[in-house]
Design an enzyme around this catalytic site. Structure first.
Site, PDB file in Angstrom:
ATOM      1  N   ASN A  73     -10.590   0.484   0.914  1.00  0.00           N
ATOM      2  CA  ASN A  73      -9.128   0.521   0.890  1.00  0.00           C
ATOM      3  C   ASN A  73      -8.660   0.063  -0.495  1.00  0.00           C
ATOM      4  OD1 ASN A  73      -6.420  -0.107   1.077  1.00  0.00           O
ATOM      5  ND2 ASN A  73      -6.563  -1.110   3.065  1.00  0.00           N
TER       6      ASN A  73
ATOM      7  N   HIS B 277      -2.978   7.052   3.590  1.00  0.00           N
ATOM      8  CA  HIS B 277      -3.483   5.811   3.009  1.00  0.00           C
ATOM      9  C   HIS B 277      -4.872   5.531   3.586  1.00  0.00           C
ATOM     10  CE1 HIS B 277      -4.143   1.887   1.642  1.00  0.00           C
ATOM     11  NE2 HIS B 277      -3.761   1.258   2.728  1.00  0.00           N
TER      12      HIS B 277
ATOM     13  N   CYS C 169       0.817  -1.228   0.000  1.00  0.00           N
ATOM     14  CA  CYS C 169       0.000   0.000   0.000  1.00  0.00           C
ATOM     15  C   CYS C 169       0.843   1.268   0.000  1.00  0.00           C
ATOM     16  CB  CYS C 169      -0.956   0.000   1.190  1.00  0.00           C
ATOM     17  SG  CYS C 169      -2.033  -1.433   1.205  1.00  0.00           S
TER      18      CYS C 169
HETATM   19  O1  UT7 Z   1      -3.997  -1.525   3.599  1.00  0.00           O
HETATM   20  C1  UT7 Z   1      -3.726  -2.723   4.261  1.00  0.00           C
HETATM   21  C2  UT7 Z   1      -3.635  -2.479   5.677  1.00  0.00           C
HETATM   22  N1  UT7 Z   1      -4.820  -2.914   6.394  1.00  0.00           N
HETATM   23  C3  UT7 Z   1      -5.303  -2.180   7.364  1.00  0.00           C
HETATM   24  O2  UT7 Z   1      -4.860  -1.097   7.593  1.00  0.00           O
HETATM   25  C4  UT7 Z   1      -6.375  -2.752   8.267  1.00  0.00           C
HETATM   26  C5  UT7 Z   1      -6.107  -2.358   9.685  1.00  0.00           C
HETATM   27  N2  UT7 Z   1      -7.042  -2.907  10.606  1.00  0.00           N
HETATM   28  C6  UT7 Z   1      -8.341  -2.518  10.678  1.00  0.00           C
HETATM   29  O3  UT7 Z   1      -8.753  -1.661   9.922  1.00  0.00           O
HETATM   30  C7  UT7 Z   1      -9.219  -3.124  11.742  1.00  0.00           C
HETATM   31  O4  UT7 Z   1      -8.425  -3.891  12.622  1.00  0.00           O
HETATM   32  C8  UT7 Z   1     -10.356  -4.024  11.152  1.00  0.00           C
HETATM   33  C9  UT7 Z   1     -11.393  -3.160  10.455  1.00  0.00           C
HETATM   34  C10 UT7 Z   1      -9.764  -5.019  10.178  1.00  0.00           C
HETATM   35  C11 UT7 Z   1     -11.065  -4.783  12.278  1.00  0.00           C
HETATM   36  O5  UT7 Z   1     -11.561  -3.873  13.257  1.00  0.00           O
HETATM   37  P1  UT7 Z   1     -11.299  -4.168  14.811  1.00  0.00           P
HETATM   38  O6  UT7 Z   1     -11.975  -3.111  15.547  1.00  0.00           O
HETATM   39  O7  UT7 Z   1      -9.809  -4.316  14.984  1.00  0.00           O
HETATM   40  O8  UT7 Z   1     -12.081  -5.523  15.027  1.00  0.00           O
HETATM   41  P2  UT7 Z   1     -11.521  -6.949  15.492  1.00  0.00           P
HETATM   42  O9  UT7 Z   1     -10.674  -7.564  14.436  1.00  0.00           O
HETATM   43  O10 UT7 Z   1     -10.949  -6.800  16.837  1.00  0.00           O
HETATM   44  O11 UT7 Z   1     -12.869  -7.767  15.574  1.00  0.00           O
HETATM   45  C12 UT7 Z   1     -13.886  -7.461  16.525  1.00  0.00           C
HETATM   46  C13 UT7 Z   1     -15.070  -8.383  16.280  1.00  0.00           C
HETATM   47  C14 UT7 Z   1     -14.688  -9.854  16.159  1.00  0.00           C
HETATM   48  O12 UT7 Z   1     -15.704 -10.615  16.808  1.00  0.00           O
HETATM   49  P3  UT7 Z   1     -15.449 -11.207  18.292  1.00  0.00           P
HETATM   50  O13 UT7 Z   1     -14.230 -12.048  18.161  1.00  0.00           O
HETATM   51  O14 UT7 Z   1     -15.237  -9.981  19.149  1.00  0.00           O
HETATM   52  O15 UT7 Z   1     -16.705 -11.941  18.546  1.00  0.00           O
HETATM   53  C15 UT7 Z   1     -14.752 -10.125  14.674  1.00  0.00           C
HETATM   54  O16 UT7 Z   1     -15.054 -11.472  14.385  1.00  0.00           O
HETATM   55  O17 UT7 Z   1     -15.718  -8.042  15.044  1.00  0.00           O
HETATM   56  C16 UT7 Z   1     -15.906  -9.232  14.276  1.00  0.00           C
HETATM   57  N3  UT7 Z   1     -15.889  -8.888  12.867  1.00  0.00           N
HETATM   58  C17 UT7 Z   1     -17.006  -8.508  12.194  1.00  0.00           C
HETATM   59  N4  UT7 Z   1     -18.278  -8.376  12.582  1.00  0.00           N
HETATM   60  C18 UT7 Z   1     -19.167  -7.965  11.661  1.00  0.00           C
HETATM   61  C19 UT7 Z   1     -14.832  -8.833  12.022  1.00  0.00           C
HETATM   62  N5  UT7 Z   1     -15.240  -8.437  10.809  1.00  0.00           N
HETATM   63  C20 UT7 Z   1     -16.574  -8.214  10.892  1.00  0.00           C
HETATM   64  C21 UT7 Z   1     -17.537  -7.791   9.974  1.00  0.00           C
HETATM   65  N6  UT7 Z   1     -18.813  -7.677  10.402  1.00  0.00           N
HETATM   66  N7  UT7 Z   1     -17.245  -7.474   8.701  1.00  0.00           N
END
Ligand code: UT7
Length: 317
Positions: free
Chosen positions: A272, A242, A108
């Site tokens: 993204n 980004h 990226c």
């Molecule tokens: O350009 C490449 C670089 N990539 C990035 O910069 C991405 C960086 N990271 C992020 O943007 C965030 O970490 C995410 C958007 C990917 C995830 O957000 P988060 O607040 O860190 O959520 P998490 O991974 O801690 O997940 C929290 C919960 C989980 O459920 P449990 O384990 O708490 O029950 C996930 O399973 O949210 C759940 N979850 C979803 N729920 C509904 C993950 N994806 C989804 C979804 N819809 N799409």
């Protein structure tokens, strides 16, 4: 170098959060709250090379030059249908340029790496007008049954033309080999001799780890660049970060103690788009008349590797 033209192209298909709800265990509320995204533009019948070509033609027109005036093409790209030749070679033929071409893959951060390479080439006198483009289709790298990754991405292509001039105030590139938090592995063709175990699979991302690293590294890069240039955060008109997640952008704004008016964004409606995101945003700002000569802009990106790239430019078209 200085930027003298910009262009962009998006796929025509708009995928809203509600459309994702139809086949994923997700919700509009979760996606908006955790990422700031409402919709993304996704490749269907288009080829990435055609989006890259469209963006390039617009940038060259905007620069007021002809494709034959371009004497080097650098394309930032992570994946497209071709492993070889490079996307830059394909675009060169389609726009009718006649020059050396090279692709770079710094994930990226690739657009900032490509701009930095272009500046080196111009400074060395080896090129006069360089087309720098970033074309990405990350939606082809993810597992569309994995709600934690597929909702995040969109496709697109952004391009700029650069020439000699005082437009780059400073740049900073960093790479720390940290390959386990974000990767995508493809299987190569079999041979009669391969004995090693090989893996393939969709993109793996440890979102929380990437989130933390992104905020810390991007704000560190920006502070270092500002210090080195003797500039205050408020001397910059816009910070083009980004577009990975609205919360990452807000966290970086917080680190710099700036309000969100300094941080234009398209993550809400483009998702993204990997290295294309900053190039898309720059073109959007330019074409909507938001940039004046003399404006100072910061561009900062981070991605797999782990790579970061940041620069301060002065808009002087
Ligand atoms: O350009 C490449 C670089 N990539 C990035 O910069 C991405 C960086 N990271 C992020 O943007 C965030 O970490 C995410 C958007 C990917 C995830 O957000 P988060 O607040 O860190 O959520 P998490 O991974 O801690 O997940 C929290 C919960 C989980 O459920 P449990 O384990 O708490 O029950 C996930 O399973 O949210 C759940 N979850 C979803 N729920 C509904 C993950 N994806 C989804 C979804 N819809 N799409």
């Amino acid at each position: 170098m200085r930027i003298i033209g910009t262009g962009r192209a998006h796929p025509s298909k708009v995928v809203t959060n509600a459309m994702l709800e139809q086949f994923l265990d997700t919700s509009d509320e979760w996606i908006k709250e955790r990422t700031g995204m409402s919709e993304r533009k996704i490749i269907t019948s288009e080829k990435l090379e055609d989006l890259a070509t469209e963006a390039s033609i617009l940038a060259i027109k905007d620069a007021g030059i002809e494709p034959t005036d371009i004497d080097y093409i650098i394309c930032s790209n992570v994946v497209n249908e071709y492993v070889t030749p490079g996307l830059s070679c394909i675009v060169q033929g389609k726009i009718g340029a006649k020059c050396a071409c090279v692709d770079v893959n710094a994930a990226c951060s690739g657009f900032i790496y490509a701009l930095d390479m272009a500046d080196d080439r111009i400074r060395s006198g080896k090129a006069k007008n360089i087309l720098v483009l970033a074309a990405e289709e990350p939606t082809r790298m993810v597992d569309w049954s994995d709600r934690s990754t597929c909702v995040l991405f969109g496709d697109g292509a952004g391009a700029v033309v650069v020439t000699g001039g005082k437009g780059l105030i400073g740049s900073r590139l960093t790479t720390v080999s940290k390959t386990d938090c974000l990767y995508y592995v493809r299987k190569l063709e079999p041979t009669p001799y391969i004995t090693k175990e090989e893996n393939a699979g969709p993109m793996y991302m440890n979102g929380r780890e990437v989130f933390k690293t992104a905020v810390l590294s991007s704000s560190f890069d920006i502070k270092r660049l500002l210090d080195k240039a003797g500039l205050k955060p408020t001397d910059i008109k816009y910070y083009l970060l980004h577009q990975a997640n609205m919360r990452i952008i807000e966290a970086i704004a917080n680190q710099l103690q700036l309000d969100m008016s300094y941080f234009p964004h398209n993550v809400d409606y483009c998702g993204n788009t990997s290295s294309a995101s900053v190039a898309l945003l720059l073109d959007e700002l330019h074409r909507s008349g938001k940039l004046q000569n003399g404006d100072k802009l910061v561009m900062s990106a981070f991605g797999a590797g782990f790579t970061t790239g940041a620069c301060i430019i002065e808009w002087n078209k």
